[in-house]
Design a protein around this motif. Structure first.
Motif, mmCIF file in Angstrom:
data_model
loop_
_atom_site.group_PDB
_atom_site.id
_atom_site.type_symbol
_atom_site.label_atom_id
_atom_site.label_comp_id
_atom_site.label_asym_id
_atom_site.label_seq_id
_atom_site.Cartn_x
_atom_site.Cartn_y
_atom_site.Cartn_z
ATOM 1 N N ALA A 182 -10.647 16.298 94.687
ATOM 2 C CA ALA A 182 -11.183 15.017 94.211
ATOM 3 C C ALA A 182 -12.704 15.004 94.316
ATOM 4 N N CYS A 183 -13.235 15.552 95.393
ATOM 5 C CA CYS A 183 -14.700 15.589 95.558
ATOM 6 C C CYS A 183 -15.350 16.495 94.523
ATOM 7 N N THR A 184 -14.698 17.622 94.189
ATOM 8 C CA THR A 184 -15.275 18.516 93.179
ATOM 9 C C THR A 184 -15.225 17.891 91.793
ATOM 10 N N LYS A 185 -14.358 16.899 91.590
ATOM 11 C CA LYS A 185 -14.302 16.197 90.307
ATOM 12 C C LYS A 185 -15.316 15.061 90.239
ATOM 13 N N GLY A 186 -16.134 14.925 91.282
ATOM 14 C CA GLY A 186 -17.222 13.956 91.257
ATOM 15 C C GLY A 186 -16.894 12.598 91.852
ATOM 16 N N LEU A 187 -15.798 12.466 92.575
ATOM 17 C CA LEU A 187 -15.441 11.182 93.158
ATOM 18 C C LEU A 187 -16.190 10.953 94.464
ATOM 19 N N THR A 188 -16.409 9.696 94.787
ATOM 20 C CA THR A 188 -17.052 9.359 96.055
ATOM 21 C C THR A 188 -16.015 9.427 97.173
ATOM 22 N N GLY A 189 -16.462 9.267 98.407
ATOM 23 C CA GLY A 189 -15.560 9.328 99.556
ATOM 24 C C GLY A 189 -14.403 8.335 99.477
ATOM 25 N N PRO A 190 -14.687 7.017 99.292
ATOM 26 C CA PRO A 190 -13.586 6.050 99.208
ATOM 27 C C PRO A 190 -12.652 6.306 98.018
ATOM 28 N N ALA A 248 -12.023 9.270 96.722
ATOM 29 C CA ALA A 248 -11.234 10.455 97.065
ATOM 30 C C ALA A 248 -10.104 10.099 98.027
ATOM 31 N N VAL A 249 -10.366 9.171 98.963
ATOM 32 C CA VAL A 249 -9.305 8.729 99.878
ATOM 33 C C VAL A 249 -8.198 8.046 99.101
ATOM 34 N N TRP A 250 -8.562 7.154 98.168
ATOM 35 C CA TRP A 250 -7.562 6.447 97.366
ATOM 36 C C TRP A 250 -6.733 7.428 96.542
ATOM 37 N N VAL A 251 -7.414 8.373 95.911
ATOM 38 C CA VAL A 251 -6.728 9.363 95.070
ATOM 39 C C VAL A 251 -5.797 10.230 95.913
ATOM 40 N N THR A 252 -6.243 10.620 97.103
ATOM 41 C CA THR A 252 -5.421 11.454 97.985
ATOM 42 C C THR A 252 -4.139 10.736 98.361
ATOM 43 N N ARG A 253 -4.226 9.433 98.599
ATOM 44 C CA ARG A 253 -3.023 8.664 98.932
ATOM 45 C C ARG A 253 -2.130 8.464 97.717
ATOM 46 N N LYS A 254 -2.730 8.199 96.566
ATOM 47 C CA LYS A 254 -1.943 7.935 95.352
ATOM 48 C C LYS A 254 -1.203 9.193 94.886
ATOM 49 N N TYR A 255 -1.846 10.338 94.933
ATOM 50 C CA TYR A 255 -1.255 11.585 94.439
ATOM 51 C C TYR A 255 -0.819 12.473 95.603
ATOM 52 N N HIS A 256 -0.148 11.887 96.582
ATOM 53 C CA HIS A 256 0.211 12.638 97.786
ATOM 54 C C HIS A 256 1.246 13.727 97.543
ATOM 55 N N GLY A 257 1.945 13.706 96.437
ATOM 56 C CA GLY A 257 2.935 14.738 96.152
ATOM 57 C C GLY A 257 2.397 15.892 95.326
ATOM 58 N N HIS A 258 1.128 15.866 94.994
ATOM 59 C CA HIS A 258 0.530 16.885 94.132
ATOM 60 C C HIS A 258 -0.328 17.848 94.943
ATOM 61 N N GLN A 259 -0.445 19.079 94.471
ATOM 62 C CA GLN A 259 -1.342 20.049 95.105
ATOM 63 C C GLN A 259 -2.798 19.736 94.780
ATOM 64 N N VAL A 260 -3.051 19.371 93.530
ATOM 65 C CA VAL A 260 -4.406 19.021 93.108
ATOM 66 C C VAL A 260 -4.351 17.685 92.380
ATOM 67 N N VAL A 261 -5.511 17.104 92.238
ATOM 68 C CA VAL A 261 -5.634 15.816 91.565
ATOM 69 C C VAL A 261 -5.697 16.051 90.060
ATOM 70 N N PRO A 262 -4.985 15.249 89.240
ATOM 71 C CA PRO A 262 -5.021 15.461 87.787
ATOM 72 C C PRO A 262 -6.423 15.273 87.207
ATOM 73 N N ASN A 263 -6.688 15.959 86.122
ATOM 74 C CA ASN A 263 -8.002 15.855 85.477
ATOM 75 C C ASN A 263 -8.256 14.473 84.893
#
Length: 154
Positions: free
Chosen positions: A117-125, A127-142
């Motif tokens: 998420a951070c490499t895709k340009g997201l901020t800290g908060p 990235a936290v939201w995305v990590t929780r939302k996509y908890h079943g995925h290896q990587v975050v969708p584009n």
């Protein structure tokens, strides 16, 4: 240090060995002897002794950034164990440490998603939201930026 700087023609009388509290001015390249040596190409390209020792024995050495527990799954796992310890659930700690591959893998996947998420340009908060939302995925969708836009998280 003086001998090395003399050999390179970089010795300047009156310069301090290091800046106060090892805090050089931003952008400075020769404010002290330590910074001068630090900026020499052959000093920058040297692997640490620890890294050389680890790679010489056929292992991969990967240093994580300091103080970024979101990026270090070992810190996350250790934090969970400490939480269980302080809550008095000793039997849970022993069962987790004996079957820790599943728990450690969960924390490793969470760290991987956070870094992605951070490499895709997201901020800290974000990235936290995305990590929780996509908890079943290896990587975050584009398409994550579109999802953040529709939920108002941007």
């Amino acid at each position: 240090m003086q001998v090395i700087l003399d050999e390179r023609g970089l010795w300047r009388a009156g310069l301090h060995a290091e800046c106060k509290d090892f805090k050089c001015a931003e952008g400075a390249i020769d404010c002290c002897y330590c910074r001068t040596l630090f900026n020499q190409p052959d000093f920058q390209n040297v692997k640490s002794h620890l890294k050389e020792l680890i790679t010489a024995h056929g292992h991969l050495c990967d240093f994580y950034p300091k103080f970024h527990c979101e990026l270090n799954f070992i810190e996350q796992y250790w934090g969970a164990v400490k939480l269980l310890y302080h809550s008095g659930k000793l039997e849970t700690i022993f069962s987790q440490t004996t079957t820790s591959n599943g728990a450690v893998s969960r924390y490793a996947n969470c760290s991987t998603r956070f870094m992605d998420a951070c490499t895709k340009g997201l901020t800290g908060p974000q990235a936290v939201w995305v990590t929780r939302k996509y908890h079943g995925h290896q990587v975050v969708p584009n398409s994550i930026l579109e999802a953040l836009d529709t939920t108002g998280k941007i």
